[in-house]
Design a protein around this motif. Sequence first.
Motif, PDB file in Angstrom:
ATOM      1  N   VAL A  30     -35.994  -4.366  19.331  1.00 58.94           N
ATOM      2  CA  VAL A  30     -35.869  -5.686  19.966  1.00 58.94           C
ATOM      3  C   VAL A  30     -36.795  -6.629  19.200  1.00 58.94           C
ATOM      4  CG1 VAL A  30     -36.134  -7.055  22.060  1.00 58.94           C
ATOM      5  CG2 VAL A  30     -35.413  -4.667  22.235  1.00 58.94           C
ATOM      6  N   PRO A  31     -36.272  -7.643  18.540  1.00 58.37           N
ATOM      7  CA  PRO A  31     -37.116  -8.565  17.770  1.00 58.37           C
ATOM      8  C   PRO A  31     -38.025  -9.396  18.686  1.00 58.37           C
ATOM      9  CG  PRO A  31     -34.843  -8.685  17.032  1.00 58.37           C
ATOM     10  CD  PRO A  31     -34.844  -7.913  18.317  1.00 58.37           C
ATOM     11  N   LYS A  32     -39.311  -9.201  18.531  1.00 56.80           N
ATOM     12  CA  LYS A  32     -40.303  -9.971  19.271  1.00 56.80           C
ATOM     13  C   LYS A  32     -41.253 -10.682  18.308  1.00 56.80           C
ATOM     14  CE  LYS A  32     -43.123 -11.210  22.686  1.00 56.80           C
ATOM     15  NZ  LYS A  32     -42.780 -12.302  23.627  1.00 56.80           N
ATOM     16  N   TYR A  33     -41.618  -9.976  17.242  1.00 54.25           N
ATOM     17  CA  TYR A  33     -42.540 -10.523  16.250  1.00 54.25           C
ATOM     18  C   TYR A  33     -41.924 -10.441  14.846  1.00 54.25           C
ATOM     19  CZ  TYR A  33     -45.871  -9.740  20.057  1.00 54.25           C
ATOM     20  OH  TYR A  33     -46.505  -9.745  21.271  1.00 54.25           O
ATOM     21  N   ASP A  80     -36.216  -6.569   7.633  1.00 52.76           N
ATOM     22  CA  ASP A  80     -35.706  -7.791   8.251  1.00 52.76           C
ATOM     23  C   ASP A  80     -35.097  -7.507   9.622  1.00 52.76           C
ATOM     24  OD1 ASP A  80     -34.831 -10.650   8.168  1.00 52.76           O
ATOM     25  OD2 ASP A  80     -32.852  -9.694   8.201  1.00 52.76           O
ATOM     26  N   ASN A  81     -35.413  -8.352  10.596  1.00 52.59           N
ATOM     27  CA  ASN A  81     -34.863  -8.171  11.945  1.00 52.59           C
ATOM     28  C   ASN A  81     -34.111  -9.404  12.443  1.00 52.59           C
ATOM     29  OD1 ASN A  81     -37.033  -9.876  12.338  1.00 52.59           O
ATOM     30  ND2 ASN A  81     -37.944  -8.731  14.037  1.00 52.59           N
ATOM     31  N   SER A  82     -33.720 -10.276  11.519  1.00 45.47           N
ATOM     32  CA  SER A  82     -33.061 -11.527  11.919  1.00 45.47           C
ATOM     33  C   SER A  82     -31.655 -11.320  12.471  1.00 45.47           C
ATOM     34  CB  SER A  82     -33.013 -12.498  10.727  1.00 45.47           C
ATOM     35  OG  SER A  82     -32.286 -11.933   9.654  1.00 45.47           O
ATOM     36  N   GLU A  83     -31.007 -10.198  12.139  1.00 44.19           N
ATOM     37  CA  GLU A  83     -29.636  -9.962  12.588  1.00 44.19           C
ATOM     38  C   GLU A  83     -29.542  -8.833  13.607  1.00 44.19           C
ATOM     39  OE1 GLU A  83     -27.242 -11.966  11.670  1.00 44.19           O
ATOM     40  OE2 GLU A  83     -28.603 -13.078  10.351  1.00 44.19           O
ATOM     41  N   VAL A  84     -30.670  -8.434  14.177  1.00 44.27           N
ATOM     42  CA  VAL A  84     -30.664  -7.311  15.124  1.00 44.27           C
ATOM     43  C   VAL A  84     -29.963  -7.715  16.417  1.00 44.27           C
ATOM     44  CG1 VAL A  84     -32.121  -5.844  16.579  1.00 44.27           C
ATOM     45  CG2 VAL A  84     -32.714  -6.232  14.183  1.00 44.27           C
ATOM     46  N   ASP A  85     -29.074  -6.868  16.897  1.00 38.79           N
ATOM     47  CA  ASP A  85     -28.385  -7.060  18.178  1.00 38.79           C
ATOM     48  C   ASP A  85     -28.976  -6.095  19.189  1.00 38.79           C
ATOM     49  OD1 ASP A  85     -26.740  -7.441  20.321  1.00 38.79           O
ATOM     50  OD2 ASP A  85     -24.912  -6.696  19.357  1.00 38.79           O
ATOM     51  N   ALA A  86     -29.753  -6.644  20.108  1.00 35.50           N
ATOM     52  CA  ALA A  86     -30.399  -5.805  21.134  1.00 35.50           C
ATOM     53  C   ALA A  86     -29.751  -5.985  22.495  1.00 35.50           C
ATOM     54  CB  ALA A  86     -31.886  -6.151  21.206  1.00 35.50           C
ATOM     55  N   SER A  87     -28.496  -6.435  22.523  1.00 39.91           N
ATOM     56  CA  SER A  87     -27.833  -6.754  23.787  1.00 39.91           C
ATOM     57  C   SER A  87     -27.618  -5.539  24.680  1.00 39.91           C
ATOM     58  CB  SER A  87     -26.489  -7.442  23.519  1.00 39.91           C
ATOM     59  OG  SER A  87     -25.640  -6.600  22.750  1.00 39.91           O
ATOM     60  N   ASP A  88     -27.593  -4.341  24.097  1.00 37.60           N
ATOM     61  CA  ASP A  88     -27.370  -3.147  24.914  1.00 37.60           C
ATOM     62  C   ASP A  88     -28.669  -2.442  25.292  1.00 37.60           C
ATOM     63  OD1 ASP A  88     -27.870  -2.456  22.295  1.00 37.60           O
ATOM     64  OD2 ASP A  88     -26.566  -0.697  22.324  1.00 37.60           O
TER      65      ASP A  88
END
Length: 463
Positions: free
Chosen positions: A96-99, A105-113
């Motif tokens: 989950v991108p927080k920082y 790179d975490n700009s395209e991470v999908d943490a919706s689930d």
Amino acid sequence: MKTTAKILNGLLILFLLVSCEKDELESTDPNLLNSANSEASENFNNGMIKSYSSDVVIQWNELLSQSIDNRLPQPAEVKIYVMVTLAMHDALNNVVPKYETYALDNSEVDASDITKKNIHTIADAAVSKAARDMMAQVFPPSTATADALLNSILSNIEDSDLKTRGIAIGQEATAAILQKRSGDFPLAFAGYPLYTEPGEYRSDFMPWAMANPPVWPANAVYAPNLGSLTPFGIESGDQFRDQAPFPLNSADYIKDYNEVKMLGCTSCPARTEEQTEIGAFYIENTSSFNNRVARALIVQKKLDGWEAARLIGLIEMSQMDSYIASFDGKYHFNLWRPITAVRLGDSDGIDETTGDASWTPTFTTPPTPEYPSTHSYNGGAAAAVFRAYFNTDHCDLDLISPYNLPGTTRHLSSFSQMARDNALSRIYIGYHFRNAIVVGERQGGELGKYVFENNLREIKKLK
């Protein structure tokens, strides 16, 4: 009829009002709606992240500490610390991108689930795989114990797609950092020119100078090229380099010379019991010491896993960069150590510096030039990060020495006090002149502030 008409009119007006409100809502600026949705998502993610404890991060941190603390030259130890801690940080922030991340790179991470119910599944797997893989890469002797902890943690996680995804994230985090640091050169002992002028570093006066291949050659120093290593959080090794050390014929140098001569030797009667304790208490490697402080604060402040990984990552980033920056200064200015200065005090051309050919510091002096003090640099950097992270200089910690003074406890009431005692210790053990610790602590503070303000920042603050 009039009553019926009034009711019908009222219903019509109500219908029109509702219709207007609906039309206005449907015609709202999409950017505002996206902003509202983004805020709701951010609040949800923050609440979910808060539900993830720091337990697994601490388990891996403790194992790392047990594996390397005070077993390696200080720069080599902190290099391992920063690589492992940043791998854990990047892994979590690709769940989950927080920082901001360091490498992955975490700009395209999908943490919706990801939810509060399943966040431990993926996060524990990601952190553990990242830590294990990095430990095996940068310190192979730790592989067996790292494998054991990884297997223990993964065995308690039910098999699922999220577990598999977490393992993959951990692998990717380690791979990304290793790729980013692929140009790093090894840190090792190297031969050094034999300087002879007063004030110049003299490797032939150092207890480490004996030839002992292949560990170090004759007239050796440690990592003379470290100042040119690519930093982790600052721009360059010379970013904070400023003033030169005092000239040997200056009143300031003479004062510093006489102070360390009086307080830093093995049997100096002028040194108090308190000063002797401070000297021995802070002798350990700064990366392990400040890591232990960070771990204590994580527990005391009840930080979640994301906060814990970020704090340790920033601390170790500041520690590694402090070695790079201070070593840049050491080999640029090439000032002699007190052990050389005092033993050659009668031949330095200065009447006010009386020499003592048998003068010996409390501990064996490291094989590097004197100015600035690396230990002070590291202490100043760590204090600056702690102050910025917790937005206060106040702390309330009892630290126990695990090494030279087993069982001895010192209370810390402020991060500034910690940095100052850490710096003063180098006078009390005969390693440094006062100017080196003052400048080192100040430059370290500037470095720590820069690292905090420019790395691993909360993502929402970047928008």
